[in-house]
Scaffold this active site. Structure first.
Site, mmCIF file in Angstrom:
data_model
loop_
_atom_site.group_PDB
_atom_site.id
_atom_site.type_symbol
_atom_site.label_atom_id
_atom_site.label_comp_id
_atom_site.label_asym_id
_atom_site.label_seq_id
_atom_site.Cartn_x
_atom_site.Cartn_y
_atom_site.Cartn_z
ATOM 1 N N HIS A 134 -10.834 -4.623 10.244
ATOM 2 C CA HIS A 134 -11.572 -4.335 9.020
ATOM 3 C C HIS A 134 -12.740 -3.401 9.272
ATOM 4 O O HIS A 134 -13.593 -3.254 8.422
ATOM 5 C CB HIS A 134 -12.104 -5.634 8.401
ATOM 6 C CG HIS A 134 -11.061 -6.410 7.652
ATOM 7 N ND1 HIS A 134 -10.182 -7.245 8.271
ATOM 8 C CD2 HIS A 134 -10.759 -6.451 6.334
ATOM 9 C CE1 HIS A 134 -9.377 -7.784 7.365
ATOM 10 N NE2 HIS A 134 -9.693 -7.323 6.183
ATOM 11 N N GLU A 136 0.807 -1.230 0.000
ATOM 12 C CA GLU A 136 0.000 0.000 0.000
ATOM 13 C C GLU A 136 0.830 1.266 0.000
ATOM 14 O O GLU A 136 0.545 2.193 -0.752
ATOM 15 C CB GLU A 136 -0.933 0.055 1.219
ATOM 16 C CG GLU A 136 -2.212 -0.727 1.100
ATOM 17 C CD GLU A 136 -2.011 -2.204 1.319
ATOM 18 O OE1 GLU A 136 -0.883 -2.597 1.658
ATOM 19 O OE2 GLU A 136 -2.972 -2.951 1.164
#
Lengths: 431, 406
Positions: B211, B142
């Site tokens: 998450h 990322e």
């Protein structure tokens, strides 16, 4: 002789720079490797992991034995006179500029963290003087000389260092953030490693412009150079970008300026395998080690790497063995490096070496070189005068470049965009 | 969960009022939504057209059938209605597709955006249409691929970087803060970063703590960054297009639970303003400021409130950074009471900043302290019951309004 063809490989010698049994005058870590590792050096892309040859060579490392003649014969200089003088002038500019920075810093004209490039000029000059205007350079906080080599005027760099409005970044960047859109210098980054993905993006953009936008150039893809140090080579972003660059065959060259020290951390104490060039083949790209104190050798390697990238053959990892003559920054007392190590590299000063080369090969006379020295002194003096006499940024500049589109400051209670508020343009409004 | 049922049942069209500032969405709830109402403890609501005796009307209660006033000019049948119906993730894709068609420098980067079509199918089909370089499947890195997006934005492209889950972008924080937000400034305005960073975030359905993060609170301090949160198919498409066209770096927050919302959106092209808030339900008694998924909890609570005689004004702030102080201010000047309902954590969330901004700008107009309902300062638990208690539920919203309006 192509830089990447097999050259004479000295036998392995792993004398560490710092050890308890330090012999005075010992040579530095000599990143050679077993000659048997590469008998065949070819330039196709490696297809299978098993049979992938190690794309790595070690160029001649200038030995401390000065009686040995230069590798090229005196009658066949590696460069033309024009090129030699261009390289000389660029390196002298880098050195003189950085020396002036030190002076100005101690006189209270510039502040903060200033990282000088003295000693490493051969890497900047060797690589950047081969680039076109549209090629990109991405650097670290040790970026003054990269900017200068790429063509950013000394005046603009000095004014930036003084924090003046006429600086290349309007005084907003400072020493560690040299940017120039006109000369395609994409920074100047304070955190190590964070410029490498940006460079990878610039290379991606070059490939995109060619393949998607069909804006191709006759000379090939625009090349991006990413400069960073040995400390960065232990950082995740380095490895992630090696992977992506090779995966997509991006036109980028990863130039490692291995000066053996990350502030006070010796490269050998920080790195499990100190031979950085080896990390290129691990990702499928050529890894090259070159003597970073010799501008002609660097240029030779750079030529090949840039040509590869332009042809679309992908990235190259080039490890330049170099050294910084000063501390990490002007605030660094530089107490950990041994005097004999410093002396060893001082004897390999790239500017003195090139000067010797030029004179030995009859490319120019001593007085011509001296006049270049003088010219550069004038350029640097002029840069200081310009910076001195330039205005400081006014208050109105404070909020100006936060957003490219100042509507990003939002809508105020009166229904107008904040940026339309006169207090905003005066720099006195609260964001 | 009541909110999920709400999300699944919201199949009614919303036809926006064509004014340039205010968009009113009208939600016509289908009859089966009464089960959701029952769960929430609200009264049974029946369609006005069927009032003929029996049930609540026989008891003399005046029922308000819709939490939001229905547009009188609504067309008679679904077939003749203008526009087309789609789900929120399809609206995002439509916006992205239109922008990629319009401008060849727009490209997508992210994990599984290409061949896989995106983990929530926002980019489905785009790689086939535009090729693997324009819809780039990245390795799992990322920080580096976000930085790559920034580098390509500096050199002429307009990338849309997808975080598979917004939480993953924590790994890209270095690039988002230092380069995305700041680079335009440190370069003295020489380089612009017209990047869009988007992805699903928020508390889902038992996805676990990592998450279920709300990154808007972490990013809000970064200078030079704009943040927007979409909540309906209509504003999702409009904000996606606006974000791509913006010269600023924009973070577009989507929500994991809202991707299947269905709505009828116009056929004509439209682009929304990144800096404006959305008036969801005009009212008189209290201003409720919310965004993203909490909008639906608020609207569900609004049904209850309306039946209890309250008239809440609901504003979806949409622009998390900067705040639309005009829309918000006008509302506060009218109602004098503010309730913020957000999914961020209590500490340092968007609500905290919003409260502060309201105090700075509209203190004199307040008749009561600003109430802020946020998620609990806990890592989102896996267990469904605990997860429910972590986020704000409609009952809490109703109670808060009742307290405010005492």
């Amino acid at each position: 002789m192509a830089a990447f063809s097999a050259v004479k490989i000295p036998p392995p010698q792993f004398t560490t720079v710092r050890s308890s049994s330090q012999r005075p005058g010992s040579s530095p870590a000599h990143f050679a490797h077993s000659p048997s590792a590469f008998n065949s050096i070819s330039f196709g892309s490696a297809k299978s992991v098993r049979s992938r040859p190690l794309f790595a060579v070690s160029s001649d490392v200038v030995s401390s034995d000065k009686t040995k003649p230069a590798s090229s014969s005196a009658s066949n200089p590696a460069v033309t006179r024009e090129v030699a003088l261009e390289l000389y002038e660029d390196m002298v500019l880098g050195r003189a500029f950085e020396d002036m920075c030190a002076q100005m810093y101690y006189r209270g004209k510039m502040f903060g963290f200033v990282h000088l490039y003295n000693g490493q000029e051969a890497v900047s000059t060797g690589f950047i003087k081969l680039l076109n205007q549209s090629d990109k350079v991405v650097s670290t906080y040790r970026d003054h000389v990269h900017a200068l080599s790429k063509g950013v005027p000394s005046r603009e760099v000095m004014a930036e260092l003084f924090g003046k409005a006429t600086g290349c970044c309007r005084g907003q960047g400072g020493s560690m953030h040299m940017f120039s859109a006109a000369h395609n210098v994409l920074g100047g980054f304070a955190f190590i490693g964070e410029g490498i993905p940006v460079a990878t993006g610039a290379a991606f953009s070059a490939k995109y412009h060619h393949e998607v936008l069909k804006q191709s150039k006759p000379e090939g893809l625009d090349v991006t150079l990413a400069f960073f140090g040995d400390g960065t080579c232990n950082n995740g972003q380095f490895f992630e970008c090696l992977n992506m660059a090779q995966l997509w065959k991006l036109p980028i060259i990863f130039v490692v300026e291995n000066n053996l020290w990350a502030i006070g951390m010796s490269h050998l104490r920080a790195t499990s395998d100190p031979e950085i060039w080896k990390k290129g083949p691990a990702f499928g790209m050529p890894g090259v080690h070159v003597d970073g104190m010799d501008v002609l050798k660097v240029r030779e390697v750079a030529q090949e790497a840039i040509a590869r990238a332009r042809r679309g053959e992908g990235p190259t990892l080039v490890e330049c063995e170099t050294y910084r003559f000063r501390g990490h920054s002007l605030a660094d007392p530089d107490e950990l490096r041994k005097p004999d190590e410093k002396a060893h590299y001082a004897a390999r000063d790239p500017i003195i070496a090139l000067k010797k080369y030029i004179i030995e090969h009859g490319l120019a006379s001593e007085s011509e070189l001296k006049s270049i020295d003088k010219k550069i002194d004038d350029v640097v003096e002029d840069a200081v005068e310009f910076a001195d006499s330039s205005p400081l940024p006014p208050r109105t500049q404070l909020l100006e470049n936060v957003f490219a589109d100042p509507k990003g400051f939002g809508i105020g209670p009166d229904g107008k965009y904040r940026c339309e508020d006169p207090l905003f343009t005066q720099g006195t409004a609260q964001v | 969960m009541a909110s999920l049922q709400m999300a699944a049942l919201l199949s009614a069209p919303s036809t926006p009022v064509p004014s340039d500032r205010v968009r009113v969405g009208s939600l016509r709830l289908s009859a089966s939504s009464s089960s959701a109402a029952r769960n929430g403890g609200a009264l049974v609501v029946r369609s006005e057209a069927k009032v003929s005796g029996g049930g609540a009307s026989a008891r003399g209660l005046s029922l308000i059938t819709h939490a939001v006033a229905e547009k009188a000019a609504a067309a008679s049948s679904a077939d003749s209605k203008p526009g087309h119906e789609l789900l929120l993730f399809e609206a995002l894709r439509e916006g992205l597709d239109e922008e990629m068609e319009r401008d060849p420098t727009v490209c997508v980067m992210g994990e599984d955006v290409g061949h896989y079509g995106g983990s929530y199918k926002v980019t489905k089909g785009l790689a086939t249409k535009y090729g693997d370089l324009r819809v780039l499947d990245t390795p799992i890195a990322e920080n580096s691929f976000t930085g790559m997006g920034i580098g390509s934005a500096m050199t002429g492209l307009r990338p849309v970087v997808e975080g598979m889950n917004m939480g993953f972008l924590l790994l890209a924080y270095n690039q988002i803060s230092n380069n995305c937000g700041m680079l335009h400034y440190t370069s003295g305005g020489q380089f612009k970063i017209p990047i869009v960073i988007r992805g699903p975030g928020g508390v889902g359905r038992q996805l676990g703590a990592e998450h279920s993060q709300r990154l808007e609170s972490y990013f809000q301090s970064i200078p030079g960054l704009q943040m927007v949160a979409c909540s309906t198919p209509y504003n999702a498409k409009g904000l996606m297009k606006a974000a791509i066209r913006s010269e600023n770096p924009v973070v577009l927050f989507e929500h994991v639970l809202l991707y299947n919302l269905k709505e009828r959106i116009p056929d004509e092209e439209y682009v929304l303003s990144l800096e404006e808030a959305e008036m969801v339900r005009p009212g008189e008694h209290v201003t409720i400021l919310t965004y993203s998924r909490m909008r639906y909890h608020v609207m569900q609570a609004a049904k209850t409130l309306v039946n209890k005689g309250y008239d809440p004004e609901v504003i979806d702030i949409r622009s998390l950074k900067p705040f639309d102080l005009y829309t918000i201010g006008n509302s506060i000047k009218k109602t004098h009471r503010v309730l913020i309902v957000e999914e961020c954590m209590r500490t340092g969330g968007i609500g905290a900043s919003l409260r502060s901004a309201i105090i700075d700008n509209f203190w004199d107009y307040l008749d009561a302290p600003i109430l802020c309902l946020s998620s609990q300062d806990v890592p989102t638990p896996y267990a469904g019951t605990l997860e429910n208690w972590t986020v704000v539920q409609p009952e809490q919203i109703v109670a808060a309004v009742e307290q405010l309006c005492k």
